[in-house]
Every structure is written in C-alpha cells, then in structure tokens.
Scaffold this active site. Sequence first.
Site, PDB file in Angstrom:
ATOM      1  N   ASN A   1      -7.309   5.613  -1.838  1.00  0.00           N
ATOM      2  CA  ASN A   1      -6.155   4.765  -1.513  1.00  0.00           C
ATOM      3  C   ASN A   1      -6.267   3.587  -2.471  1.00  0.00           C
ATOM      4  O   ASN A   1      -7.160   2.758  -2.326  1.00  0.00           O
ATOM      5  CB  ASN A   1      -6.246   4.330  -0.041  1.00  0.00           C
ATOM      6  CG  ASN A   1      -4.976   3.658   0.423  1.00  0.00           C
ATOM      7  OD1 ASN A   1      -4.198   3.171  -0.391  1.00  0.00           O
ATOM      8  ND2 ASN A   1      -4.779   3.623   1.724  1.00  0.00           N
TER       9      ASN A   1
ATOM     10  N   GLU B   1       0.865  -1.178   0.000  1.00  0.00           N
ATOM     11  CA  GLU B   1       0.000   0.000   0.000  1.00  0.00           C
ATOM     12  C   GLU B   1       0.906   1.234   0.000  1.00  0.00           C
ATOM     13  O   GLU B   1       2.005   1.202   0.596  1.00  0.00           O
ATOM     14  CB  GLU B   1      -0.853  -0.010   1.275  1.00  0.00           C
ATOM     15  CG  GLU B   1      -1.625   1.250   1.558  1.00  0.00           C
ATOM     16  CD  GLU B   1      -2.294   1.206   2.946  1.00  0.00           C
ATOM     17  OE1 GLU B   1      -1.734   0.587   3.878  1.00  0.00           O
ATOM     18  OE2 GLU B   1      -3.388   1.781   3.071  1.00  0.00           O
TER      19      GLU B   1
ATOM     20  N   ASN C   1       0.279  -1.025   5.167  1.00  0.00           N
ATOM     21  CA  ASN C   1       1.166  -0.232   6.032  1.00  0.00           C
ATOM     22  C   ASN C   1       0.513  -0.290   7.409  1.00  0.00           C
ATOM     23  O   ASN C   1      -0.533   0.362   7.603  1.00  0.00           O
ATOM     24  CB  ASN C   1       1.212   1.245   5.624  1.00  0.00           C
ATOM     25  CG  ASN C   1       1.873   1.542   4.298  1.00  0.00           C
ATOM     26  OD1 ASN C   1       2.272   2.667   4.063  1.00  0.00           O
ATOM     27  ND2 ASN C   1       1.982   0.595   3.403  1.00  0.00           N
TER      28      ASN C   1
ATOM     29  N   LYS D   1      -9.486   1.250  -2.103  1.00  0.00           N
ATOM     30  CA  LYS D   1      -9.687   0.709  -0.756  1.00  0.00           C
ATOM     31  C   LYS D   1     -11.092   0.996  -0.242  1.00  0.00           C
ATOM     32  O   LYS D   1     -11.544   2.145  -0.226  1.00  0.00           O
ATOM     33  CB  LYS D   1      -8.661   1.339   0.180  1.00  0.00           C
ATOM     34  CG  LYS D   1      -8.630   0.792   1.599  1.00  0.00           C
ATOM     35  CD  LYS D   1      -7.455   1.438   2.338  1.00  0.00           C
ATOM     36  CE  LYS D   1      -7.266   0.891   3.724  1.00  0.00           C
ATOM     37  NZ  LYS D   1      -6.048   1.500   4.369  1.00  0.00           N
TER      38      LYS D   1
ATOM     39  N   GLU E   1      -6.581   8.469   7.708  1.00  0.00           N
ATOM     40  CA  GLU E   1      -6.942   8.123   6.333  1.00  0.00           C
ATOM     41  C   GLU E   1      -8.288   8.719   5.940  1.00  0.00           C
ATOM     42  O   GLU E   1      -8.487   9.097   4.782  1.00  0.00           O
ATOM     43  CB  GLU E   1      -6.982   6.601   6.149  1.00  0.00           C
ATOM     44  CG  GLU E   1      -5.599   5.968   6.059  1.00  0.00           C
ATOM     45  CD  GLU E   1      -5.672   4.540   5.592  1.00  0.00           C
ATOM     46  OE1 GLU E   1      -5.312   3.656   6.375  1.00  0.00           O
ATOM     47  OE2 GLU E   1      -6.080   4.297   4.447  1.00  0.00           O
TER      48      GLU E   1
ATOM     49  N   CYS F   1      -4.725  -3.151   2.928  1.00  0.00           N
ATOM     50  CA  CYS F   1      -4.512  -2.987   4.360  1.00  0.00           C
ATOM     51  C   CYS F   1      -5.719  -3.330   5.231  1.00  0.00           C
ATOM     52  O   CYS F   1      -5.994  -4.502   5.422  1.00  0.00           O
ATOM     53  CB  CYS F   1      -4.002  -1.589   4.657  1.00  0.00           C
ATOM     54  SG  CYS F   1      -3.022  -1.604   6.149  1.00  0.00           S
TER      55      CYS F   1
HETATM   56  N1  ING Z   1      -3.505   0.407   8.474  1.00  0.00           N
HETATM   57  C1  ING Z   1      -4.086  -0.209   9.599  1.00  0.00           C
HETATM   58  C2  ING Z   1      -4.484  -1.668   9.394  1.00  0.00           C
HETATM   59  O1  ING Z   1      -5.658  -2.025   9.414  1.00  0.00           O
HETATM   60  C3  ING Z   1      -4.968   0.767  11.505  1.00  0.00           C
HETATM   61  C4  ING Z   1      -5.231   0.607  10.069  1.00  0.00           C
HETATM   62  C5  ING Z   1      -4.062   1.710  11.929  1.00  0.00           C
HETATM   63  C6  ING Z   1      -5.632  -0.054  12.360  1.00  0.00           C
HETATM   64  C7  ING Z   1      -3.826   1.876  13.286  1.00  0.00           C
HETATM   65  C8  ING Z   1      -5.412   0.096  13.703  1.00  0.00           C
HETATM   66  C9  ING Z   1      -4.503   1.041  14.167  1.00  0.00           C
HETATM   67  O2  ING Z   1      -3.556  -2.449   9.295  1.00  0.00           O
HETATM   68  C10 ING Z   1      -4.120   0.674   7.276  1.00  0.00           C
HETATM   69  N2  ING Z   1      -3.358   1.364   6.412  1.00  0.00           N
HETATM   70  O3  ING Z   1      -5.266   0.315   7.004  1.00  0.00           O
END
Ligand code: ING
Length: 304
Positions: free
Chosen positions: A110, A47, A196, A127, A145, A171
């Site tokens: 995204n 990603e 990520n 996404k 995001e 992701c």
């Molecule tokens: N990253 C995270 C994921 O689901 C996230 C979203 C960030 C979840 C921080 C919890 C805490 O792996 C992305 N880019 O979706």
Amino acid sequence: MARCLSIAVCQTGPIQRAAPRAETVGRLVHLLERAAAAGAELAVFPEMALTTFFPRWRMDDQAEIDAFFETAMPGPHTQSLYDAAAKLKIGFALGYSELVYEDGVRHGFNTMDLVGPDGAFIGRYRKMHVPGASDVQEGVTTHLERRYFEPGNLGFPVFDYRGVKVGMAICNDRRWPETYRMLCLNGAEVALIGYNTPLRLDEAPALAHLRMFHNHLPMQAGAYQNTLWVAAAAKAGLEDGQALIGGSCIIAPTGEIAAQAMSLDDEVIVHRADLDLIGVCRKVNFDFDLYRRPDQYRRIAGMA
Ligand code: ING
C-alpha cells in the site's frame, strides 16, 4: 521573509469499483488543476486514490486481485496526471496499490509516491502499519489489508521538495506516534498523509461516535509533538456501499487545524504553510537536542 510552502489537500469522493481508471485519473487531474489555480505548490491525494478500497472484500482469484494494483508508475492510465503536474508546475503525493516482483517473488504494498513539479518521480513510501486481518472475522468490519499487502520495507524516508523536507504516511500509520517521531527524526517538516477510513466499526460500537475525533486527534498530536505540518487527504463518501469518513485537513505544528474539508466529495483545501512556525514551536518545547533524553529514559527503564 518567511519560508512558506502552499500545500493543497485533494480530497476525493468515492471511487466506485465500476469506475474506469481513466475516469478516476481525470478527476485527479481536475483536482490538481484546482489546486494549482489556488496557488498550491504541492498537493496530496488519498490512499488508494486510483481504485475503490478493495480490502473491504475477500477475494481469492489472483487476476481479480491484481486488477486493483499498478505495476508501473506512471503507467498508461496515470501518465496524464504526471503530465498535468509538469504543465501546472505542481508536484503531488499519490496513494495507490503497488505490485512489484523482486527476485521473482510477488510483493503487494500500500504505497504513496512523491512526484515533483516537473512530473518526475522523487520518492516512495510503503505503508508500515497494515491494519485489519487476512480473512473475514465474525462481528468485525471486514478490512483485509493484511490479505493483500505486506508491511512496508522502506521505513519513513524524507525527501527534498523545492528545498522543503517532505515525508509520507498512509492511513493507519497516522494513528501511531512512531510515524511522526520517525519522520521528525529523519528531518521532515511536512507529512503528507492519505487515508480511506470506514465510518462503521462493527467490532467496537462504543467507539463508533469517535471516528472523526480519532481521525484528527492523532494527527494534531503528532503534528504538535513533532513540530510538523500535516496535510491529510481522505477518500470520502459512500464507496461501493461502504461509508468512508472525510475530514481532510491541514494541521500546523501548533496542532491547530488550519484548513478542513467540508464535504464528502471531490474537494480542494489549500493553506500557505509557514515553515518558520516549526522553529518557533521547537524553541518553546520541542528542542529535541536540548530537552529529549532517550538515553536517560532507557537507563531509568533499565533498557540501556
Ligand atoms: N483504514 C483504517 C484506519 O486506520 C481501520 C483501518 C479500518 C481501522 C477499520 C479500524 C477499522 O483509518 C486504513 N486504510 O488504514
């Protein structure tokens, strides 16, 4: 003769904000060369593989924000990656931040594009499960995001790649069962995923030790319950001060991890996916036409 597809996961280490696009794309080209040299026919990148994971910051200045987006793919900075694909005869899926104007309205997605072994565009995924918030919240890992991206509007499309049905996810999508079920119902044999994922989880310290478990669990379950091959590429390592998990992997329709990255840096893992294994797994349990009764579930649940 078994039907196979050699798949490479091209994990990247951190992409710092200060890194010029050209330098980053040079790293991706090198990873693609390594994947091709290892016999891969298709590669998946993470990603947001062209920039740092900028939703970790709150920004207001539109020009500052737009600098993280691509308005054309390939563009001047990414053409060399598409050229390398054609030269090496290996296609790829690439995650990036897409800026598009439709009817004069600005949209940020995204996005992940699938490119063929001739370097030509095949298809796009945006996404669907956009996590985080649109503004900073006290005691929560800043993950904005929803400030920068809209939910995808393309569904879970499946594309033909050299006779293999390939879909994509990004992701947070990988945590939701619907992602794999929709791809499977749309005919996918392989799901290409980029992610990520921050190591820290300020809002839930009790779960912090489970970050890698909660990375592999949904992908293994999704692969098994929908008889899919899953190839997932992390952007890993310490990126602009934030630790991102690695754990890139290739997962079989049995749910087994067939290959896994060992580092938090640029790394290529390859596996020759036996696509006939999908049929074997379907025969044992997941023959949807024979055993799956959504109409019955709905009737019993009074939803019919
Ligand atoms: N990253 C995270 C994921 O689901 C996230 C979203 C960030 C979840 C921080 C919890 C805490 O792996 C992305 N880019 O979706």
